[in-house]
Each structure stands twice: as C-alpha cells, then as structure tokens.
Write an enzyme that holds these catalytic residues in place. Structure first.
Site, PDB file in Angstrom:
ATOM      1  N   GLY A   1       0.905  -0.826  -0.290  1.00  0.00           N
ATOM      2  CA  GLY A   1       0.195   0.161  -0.022  1.00  0.00           C
ATOM      3  C   GLY A   1       0.888   1.156  -0.264  1.00  0.00           C
ATOM      4  O   GLY A   1       1.044   2.356   0.852  1.00  0.00           O
TER       5      GLY A   1
ATOM      6  N   LYS B   1      -6.263   7.874  18.142  1.00  0.00           N
ATOM      7  CA  LYS B   1      -5.968   7.845  16.590  1.00  0.00           C
ATOM      8  C   LYS B   1      -6.834   8.094  16.138  1.00  0.00           C
ATOM      9  O   LYS B   1      -6.522   8.835  15.415  1.00  0.00           O
ATOM     10  CB  LYS B   1      -4.841   7.057  16.018  1.00  0.00           C
ATOM     11  CG  LYS B   1      -4.936   7.195  14.299  1.00  0.00           C
ATOM     12  CD  LYS B   1      -3.296   8.466  14.567  1.00  0.00           C
ATOM     13  CE  LYS B   1      -3.072   8.830  12.774  1.00  0.00           C
ATOM     14  NZ  LYS B   1      -2.877   8.154  11.881  1.00  0.00           N
TER      15      LYS B   1
ATOM     16  N   ASN C   1     -10.290  13.688   9.089  1.00  0.00           N
ATOM     17  CA  ASN C   1     -10.258  13.859   7.998  1.00  0.00           C
ATOM     18  C   ASN C   1     -11.935  14.116   7.093  1.00  0.00           C
ATOM     19  O   ASN C   1     -12.110  14.154   6.104  1.00  0.00           O
ATOM     20  CB  ASN C   1     -10.577  11.899   7.449  1.00  0.00           C
ATOM     21  CG  ASN C   1      -8.901  11.125   7.291  1.00  0.00           C
ATOM     22  OD1 ASN C   1      -7.514  12.538   7.268  1.00  0.00           O
ATOM     23  ND2 ASN C   1      -8.473  10.460   7.604  1.00  0.00           N
TER      24      ASN C   1
ATOM     25  N   SER D   1      -6.268  11.879   4.982  1.00  0.00           N
ATOM     26  CA  SER D   1      -5.970  11.089   3.708  1.00  0.00           C
ATOM     27  C   SER D   1      -7.514  11.287   3.384  1.00  0.00           C
ATOM     28  O   SER D   1      -7.502  10.235   1.474  1.00  0.00           O
ATOM     29  CB  SER D   1      -5.551  10.188   4.246  1.00  0.00           C
ATOM     30  OG  SER D   1      -6.183   9.442   5.761  1.00  0.00           O
TER      31      SER D   1
ATOM     32  N   GLU E   1     -12.365   5.668   3.438  1.00  0.00           N
ATOM     33  CA  GLU E   1     -12.239   4.968   4.509  1.00  0.00           C
ATOM     34  C   GLU E   1     -13.109   4.615   5.403  1.00  0.00           C
ATOM     35  O   GLU E   1     -13.004   4.349   6.775  1.00  0.00           O
ATOM     36  CB  GLU E   1     -10.994   4.820   5.275  1.00  0.00           C
ATOM     37  CG  GLU E   1      -9.612   4.457   4.187  1.00  0.00           C
ATOM     38  CD  GLU E   1      -8.546   4.135   4.804  1.00  0.00           C
ATOM     39  OE1 GLU E   1      -7.911   3.388   4.765  1.00  0.00           O
ATOM     40  OE2 GLU E   1      -8.172   5.389   5.309  1.00  0.00           O
TER      41      GLU E   1
END
Length: 309
Positions: free
Chosen positions: A7, A185, A193, A258, A271
C-alpha cells in the site's frame, strides 16, 4: 532488513523512502498502475520539506510479489485489506512479521484470518504525507509510531521492528497498550478526516472555524462511548486538546488529511466505514446513540456519490 511496503500511497511512500534512505532493502507494493510505472521508470520523487530528491526504490503490483521479506508494513486502504492479504499470500513467510499501520478500527480480526497471531504487530502513527501525483510524494511535519505485538511471545520482534524504524528517523516506540492509541488516533481521523473532506479544507482552516471546538468534542464523546465497551477509556477533553495542537502549521496544520486526498483531490472511495462508520455501526449494535458519526458517515458517502462517477 528486507521490507515490503504494501500500500505505497502517500504514507507508504514516506515510510519506504525513509527506510530505504537508512539502508534497508525496500520494495514498494501498490495496485495503482501509473504510480508503479512512474516509480520504476524515474524513481520515487520526494519533496522533503521543500527539498526534492529522487529515490530509486523498486515498485511492483501485489500479484507479482513472490519474494518473502522479513517485514511487511501495511498501508493499504481499510476496504482493500482483505483482498490485499489474499494477493500477497506468497510474501507471507513462516517468520514474516506484518505491521498494520492502517487508519481506522477493527483490522486485527481481518489480519488473523491470513497471518498467525505471533507474526502480527499492531501500530499507530502520527506521521503525515501527501501525493503530488503518481510517483511523487510530499513530506511535511513531524510524527512518531507506537507498536505492540498481538501475541505476548512476540515482544522481542516488536522491539526489533521499533529499532529499525527509529534508525530510519521514524521515531518508533514499543507500546504496552497500542489499542488505546489506535482508538485515540481514530478520534483524530474521525474528527479531521471526515470534516476536512466534507468542508474541503486543510487542518488549519478547519481549526479556525468557530464551531470546530464544539464539533470535535461531540464526535469524540461518541467515540469514547463505543471505546468504553472495548475496555478503552478515553478522556474527551485530553483527546480534543491533542487534536487542537496539530492545527498549528508547524505540526500538521497545512496538511490535507488522507480522506480529503482520496475523495476531493482524487475522487476515490474513502475509509469512512472504518472510522466514523465503525462507531456508528457499533452504536446501532449496542444501542448507543452516535448521531454525529452517523451524519458524518452519511455525508461522506453522499459526497462519494457526487464525485465518483
């Protein structure tokens, strides 16, 4: 050490570059054809805090990997973890350690379907990176890593991996409770995000919003309610203050998370189901109200529908 970065997007490229620079035998594994082709043809272009360099690191597709490394570091997207593990089966040697540094929650159970528990290392990292384009990674800010073995007998292996990463400047430390840090996290990702992807802003811009403080605390409260059922106690105010500290551009303020990179910049699926969506799903299963996470999950999926044709 012989290391495969599986990845090799923004974060994978960062780790691969730093480990390669420290003298390790590194290969980058990714499924993006243009990314793999560019790295093999021109090298990995690295913008390291404004200084550009080119790193000659081999890159390949998952299905072409047959050599067995000593260490695999997983940075694949959460929704692609199961397929990636199926594709790299030839690389999973009897003694190959697999370090999972994916964003999100619930990955250890998937790993155990393909990797013996004694070879699994779980970790969490606060490093950041971005892709300027295929084969071109941009590094900024500082970070660290926490790592812990799943099987108690594998502590020595986990500490050896910490040493290798630290020698590469990645500031790894052995953790006695990495599950706590993974949840913590996840709160960072669950607040920044999804919000930055929906609002199309970087971390600093989000932090400057008048409602940012209230919003992140509402989201964290829901994370804490679910993490408690997993035996993890989160201090909402302590977690919130930690998130607010990274609004500073000298930390990660200039960074686009991300999920923003995936959805807004590159029109790729996110995600979200493994971050806010995980909390919302667990809330439904357990009868715990998680309206903020449910709404964020719905909005991100709606934006996916708008942007990904």
């Amino acid at each position: 050490m012989k290391i495969a970065i599986v990845g090799a997007g923004a974060m994978g490229s960062r780790f691969g570059y730093m480990l390669h620079k420290a003298g390790n035998d590194v290969v980058l594994v990714d499924g993006w054809p243009q990314h793999v082709e560019n790295i093999n043809q021109q090298g990995l272009i690295v913008d390291d805090n404004g200084v550009e360099t080119v790193a000659k690191i081999p890159a390949m597709f998952p299905e072409d990997c047959h050599e067995v490394p000593e260490l695999i570091i997983l940075f694949t997207k959460s929704m692609g973890l199961k397929k990636m593990l199926q594709d790299i089966q030839p690389m999973l040697g009897q003694n190959t350690k697999v370090l999972c540094l994916l964003n999100g929650l619930g990955h250890s159970e998937t790993l155990k379907e393909y990797v013996p528990a004694e070879n699994i290392l779980m970790g969490v990292t606060l490093w950041t990176a971005g892709l300027q384009g295929p084969g071109h990674v941009v590094l900024s800010g500082d970070g660290n890593i926490e790592i812990q073995n799943v099987d108690p007998k594998s502590q020595a292996a986990a500490k050896e991996v910490c040493d290798v990463l630290t020698q590469a400047g990645l500031k790894a430390q052995y953790s006695e409770n990495v599950i706590f840090s993974i949840w913590r996290k996840a709160c960072v990702n669950g607040t920044l995000n999804s919000s930055c992807a929906i609002l199309d802003c970087n971390i600093k811009e989000f932090g400057e919003l008048s409602e940012a403080g209230s919003l992140i605390r509402k989201i964290i409260q829901e994370f804490a309610a679910i993490s408690k059922t997993d035996g993890v106690i989160l201090d909402v105010e302590e977690v919130a203050q930690g998130i607010e500290a990274i609004y500073d551009p000298d930390q990660a303020g200039a960074h686009y998370p991300s999920m923003h990179q995936d959805l807004v910049q590159n029109h790729r699926l996110t995600e979200i189901d493994y971050i806010n969506g995980y909390v919302a799903r667990k809330g439904q299963e357990l009868g715990i109200a998680t309206p903020y996470n449910q709404l964020l999950t719905t909005l991100v999926h709606a934006k996916e529908e708008l942007l990904i044709k």
